[in-house]
Design an enzyme around this catalytic site. Structure first.
Site, PDB file in Angstrom:
ATOM      1  N   GLU A   1     -10.172   5.248   3.057  1.00 38.05           N
ATOM      2  CA  GLU A   1     -11.009   4.868   1.922  1.00 38.05           C
ATOM      3  C   GLU A   1     -12.492   5.090   2.216  1.00 38.05           C
ATOM      4  O   GLU A   1     -13.265   5.439   1.322  1.00 38.05           O
ATOM      5  CB  GLU A   1     -10.757   3.413   1.544  1.00 38.05           C
ATOM      6  CG  GLU A   1      -9.404   3.166   0.897  1.00 38.05           C
ATOM      7  CD  GLU A   1      -9.302   3.769  -0.500  1.00 38.05           C
ATOM      8  OE1 GLU A   1     -10.360   4.041  -1.111  1.00 38.05           O
ATOM      9  OE2 GLU A   1      -8.167   3.963  -0.979  1.00 38.05           O
TER      10      GLU A   1
ATOM     11  N   ALA B   1     -13.227  -0.377  -0.572  1.00 40.85           N
ATOM     12  CA  ALA B   1     -11.929  -1.017  -0.785  1.00 40.85           C
ATOM     13  C   ALA B   1     -10.931  -0.014  -1.339  1.00 40.85           C
ATOM     14  O   ALA B   1     -11.309   0.985  -1.958  1.00 40.85           O
ATOM     15  CB  ALA B   1     -12.060  -2.208  -1.734  1.00 40.85           C
TER      16      ALA B   1
ATOM     17  N   ARG C   1       5.917 -20.067 -14.907  1.00 37.83           N
ATOM     18  CA  ARG C   1       4.777 -19.550 -14.156  1.00 37.83           C
ATOM     19  C   ARG C   1       4.766 -18.028 -14.241  1.00 37.83           C
ATOM     20  O   ARG C   1       5.814 -17.380 -14.183  1.00 37.83           O
ATOM     21  CB  ARG C   1       4.838 -19.981 -12.686  1.00 37.83           C
ATOM     22  CG  ARG C   1       4.666 -21.483 -12.475  1.00 37.83           C
ATOM     23  CD  ARG C   1       3.243 -21.904 -12.774  1.00 37.83           C
ATOM     24  NE  ARG C   1       3.016 -23.316 -12.507  1.00 37.83           N
ATOM     25  CZ  ARG C   1       3.089 -24.273 -13.431  1.00 37.83           C
ATOM     26  NH1 ARG C   1       3.417 -23.961 -14.685  1.00 37.83           N
ATOM     27  NH2 ARG C   1       2.852 -25.535 -13.104  1.00 37.83           N
TER      28      ARG C   1
ATOM     29  N   GLU D   1     -12.865   7.705 -10.149  1.00 40.57           N
ATOM     30  CA  GLU D   1     -13.816   6.881  -9.405  1.00 40.57           C
ATOM     31  C   GLU D   1     -15.214   7.477  -9.510  1.00 40.57           C
ATOM     32  O   GLU D   1     -15.405   8.694  -9.378  1.00 40.57           O
ATOM     33  CB  GLU D   1     -13.411   6.790  -7.928  1.00 40.57           C
ATOM     34  CG  GLU D   1     -12.174   5.959  -7.672  1.00 40.57           C
ATOM     35  CD  GLU D   1     -11.857   5.841  -6.192  1.00 40.57           C
ATOM     36  OE1 GLU D   1     -11.170   4.871  -5.823  1.00 40.57           O
ATOM     37  OE2 GLU D   1     -12.280   6.715  -5.413  1.00 40.57           O
TER      38      GLU D   1
ATOM     39  N   PHE E   1      -0.023  -0.302 -14.666  1.00 41.58           N
ATOM     40  CA  PHE E   1      -0.760  -0.273 -13.410  1.00 41.58           C
ATOM     41  C   PHE E   1      -0.428  -1.512 -12.586  1.00 41.58           C
ATOM     42  O   PHE E   1      -0.192  -1.448 -11.378  1.00 41.58           O
ATOM     43  CB  PHE E   1      -2.256  -0.201 -13.683  1.00 41.58           C
ATOM     44  CG  PHE E   1      -3.097   0.015 -12.449  1.00 41.58           C
ATOM     45  CD1 PHE E   1      -3.245   1.288 -11.925  1.00 41.58           C
ATOM     46  CD2 PHE E   1      -3.714  -1.037 -11.823  1.00 41.58           C
ATOM     47  CE1 PHE E   1      -4.005   1.496 -10.781  1.00 41.58           C
ATOM     48  CE2 PHE E   1      -4.493  -0.845 -10.692  1.00 41.58           C
ATOM     49  CZ  PHE E   1      -4.624   0.425 -10.169  1.00 41.58           C
TER      50      PHE E   1
ATOM     51  N   GLU F   1      -1.853 -10.040  -5.082  1.00 45.48           N
ATOM     52  CA  GLU F   1      -2.615  -9.175  -4.176  1.00 45.48           C
ATOM     53  C   GLU F   1      -2.999  -9.903  -2.889  1.00 45.48           C
ATOM     54  O   GLU F   1      -3.437 -11.054  -2.898  1.00 45.48           O
ATOM     55  CB  GLU F   1      -3.882  -8.682  -4.865  1.00 45.48           C
ATOM     56  CG  GLU F   1      -4.691  -7.700  -4.018  1.00 45.48           C
ATOM     57  CD  GLU F   1      -5.946  -7.241  -4.727  1.00 45.48           C
ATOM     58  OE1 GLU F   1      -6.152  -6.018  -4.822  1.00 45.48           O
ATOM     59  OE2 GLU F   1      -6.711  -8.100  -5.188  1.00 45.48           O
TER      60      GLU F   1
ATOM     61  N   GLU G   1      -8.933  10.007  -9.541  1.00 46.45           N
ATOM     62  CA  GLU G   1      -8.683   8.594  -9.821  1.00 46.45           C
ATOM     63  C   GLU G   1      -9.793   7.995 -10.685  1.00 46.45           C
ATOM     64  O   GLU G   1      -9.904   6.777 -10.808  1.00 46.45           O
ATOM     65  CB  GLU G   1      -8.550   7.812  -8.511  1.00 46.45           C
ATOM     66  CG  GLU G   1      -7.377   8.278  -7.657  1.00 46.45           C
ATOM     67  CD  GLU G   1      -7.273   7.539  -6.335  1.00 46.45           C
ATOM     68  OE1 GLU G   1      -8.057   6.583  -6.110  1.00 46.45           O
ATOM     69  OE2 GLU G   1      -6.427   7.914  -5.521  1.00 46.45           O
TER      70      GLU G   1
END
Length: 374
Positions: free
Chosen positions: A277, A261, A215, A330, A192, A304, A328
């Site tokens: 959304e 979001a 890093r 949700e 993901f 992000e 999804e």
């Protein structure tokens, strides 16, 4: 040595060069008779179909080694194409070549294909995605890459968006990535998100180079947040859902209150994402969008980038309810509450994520203007 005929995205020379990575070949214009090329409906790539009297223009690539064919099969294999032997026509006569055909019934033809339109809208994103795909050769199967490809393309779109977004440097230094020395790159995890590790050194403010350091960062896609606000009722809408981050941290309450979001789909503008959304998560139609801030929430570890808005909206109590996209996984509950109740959540700490806190503080500063304008 083999010859292949390309009719779609691999006719784009930068993409062909990237996939073949220095392999020797020659290329010339060719045509496959009795076939036509369309955009695959609702997709960003082409498909070829049989059509008597039709003509599929493309590129005949000759002299491909076994390694070159393996690289091409790695790139195309995840997109459900198989090779078939065909006769193509060139200026000097017919030639035998293999052609990638999609599996029967997988896609539906759309409008006629245009390489120029594809290159303008999708060329840069595809090149970025192809670079990641080819890095998995010998590491992931084509089936594994196909399963991960939506997120690969999402990450690619974010990288292209970053390059194309103005980045002021009035106070901060205007040094760019070209000032770094990178000795090693690795991607130990991808699904993901991806995790990327670089061994690098960077210029220091005293004019010297830093020691080489390792890093790592979570590499994901850009996202939008939007806090709906009704200036007439002086109310906001918050959504509540289970979040893996607080759960993994050990938070006693991993159900979080947030603005609406979602990730920005490749080729989509952030404002379009905000409206989409809102419909998906709260069945809500937004009005004007007010920019809160565009920012990195966690630049020390996460790529992000967020586009946060407050949206003018009609919020009667009955719009609160359940929402989310089942495909999804949700599961979202929305709440309508007064501005004062929102600020109480900020004060108590129940509002405990960056986008909500930032949007609430912005609203507190701009609330009078928005109410007077309504």
């Amino acid at each position: 040595m083999k010859n292949l005929f390309f009719y779609g995205t691999l006719c784009h020379q930068p993409l062909l060069d990237l996939v073949l990575a220095g392999q020797s070949f020659s290329a010339r214009a060719a045509m496959l008779p009795d076939h036509v090329v369309f955009w695959a409906k609702d997709q960003i790539f082409p498909m070829i179909t049989t059509q008597p009297g039709g003509q599929a223009d493309g590129l005949l690539v000759e002299g491909l080694t076994e390694e070159a064919i393996a690289r091409l099969n790695h790139y195309e294999g995840g997109f459900a194409y198989t090779l078939a032997e065909m006769t193509v026509l060139t200026e000097t006569g017919p030639a035998e070549a293999e052609v990638y055909f999609p599996e029967d019934g997988l896609w539906t033809p759309g409008v006629p294909w245009s390489l120029a339109d594809w290159a303008k809208d999708w060329g840069d994103i595809t090149l970025e995605a192809a670079s990641e795909v080819m890095s998995y050769m010998g590491v992931l199967s084509t089936q594994e890459i196909a399963a991960r490809f939506p997120m690969i393309r999402l990450r690619a779109a974010s990288k292209v968006r970053a390059r194309n977004t103005p980045s002021p440097a009035e106070l901060r230094t205007d040094w760019g990535p070209d000032r770094l020395n990178v000795s090693k790159r690795a991607r130990p995890y991808t699904n993901f998100f991806a995790i990327e590790e670089h061994d690098l050194s960077f210029p220091r403010f005293d004019g010297t180079m830093s020691p080489e350091v390792n890093r790592a960062a979570f590499v994901g896609g850009d996202a939008v947040t939007v806090l709906p606000y009704d200036p007439i009722r002086d109310t906001v809408l918050l959504i509540e859902q289970f979040r893996i981050g607080p759960y993994m941290r050990g938070d006693l309450h991993p159900w979080i209150l947030e603005p609406i979001a979602g990730r920005i789909d490749p080729g989509e503008r952030p404002e379009v994402t905000a409206h989409r959304e809102a419909l998906e998560e709260a069945n809500l139609t937004l009005g004007a969008l007010e920019k809160v801030a565009f920012y990195y929430p966690t630049p020390g570890a996460v790529t992000e980038y967020l586009y946060s808005y407050v949206a003018i909206c009609d919020l009667p109590q009955e719009v609160a309810g359940l929402g989310g996209v089942l495909g999804e996984a949700e599961d979202i509950r929305s709440h309508i509450l007064s501005f004062e109740a929102l600020m109480d959540l900020v004060a108590s700490g129940e509002a405990d994520n960056g986008p909500l806190l930032l949007s609430a503080m912005w609203l507190s500063q701009n609330r009078d203007r928005l109410r007077h304008a309504s």
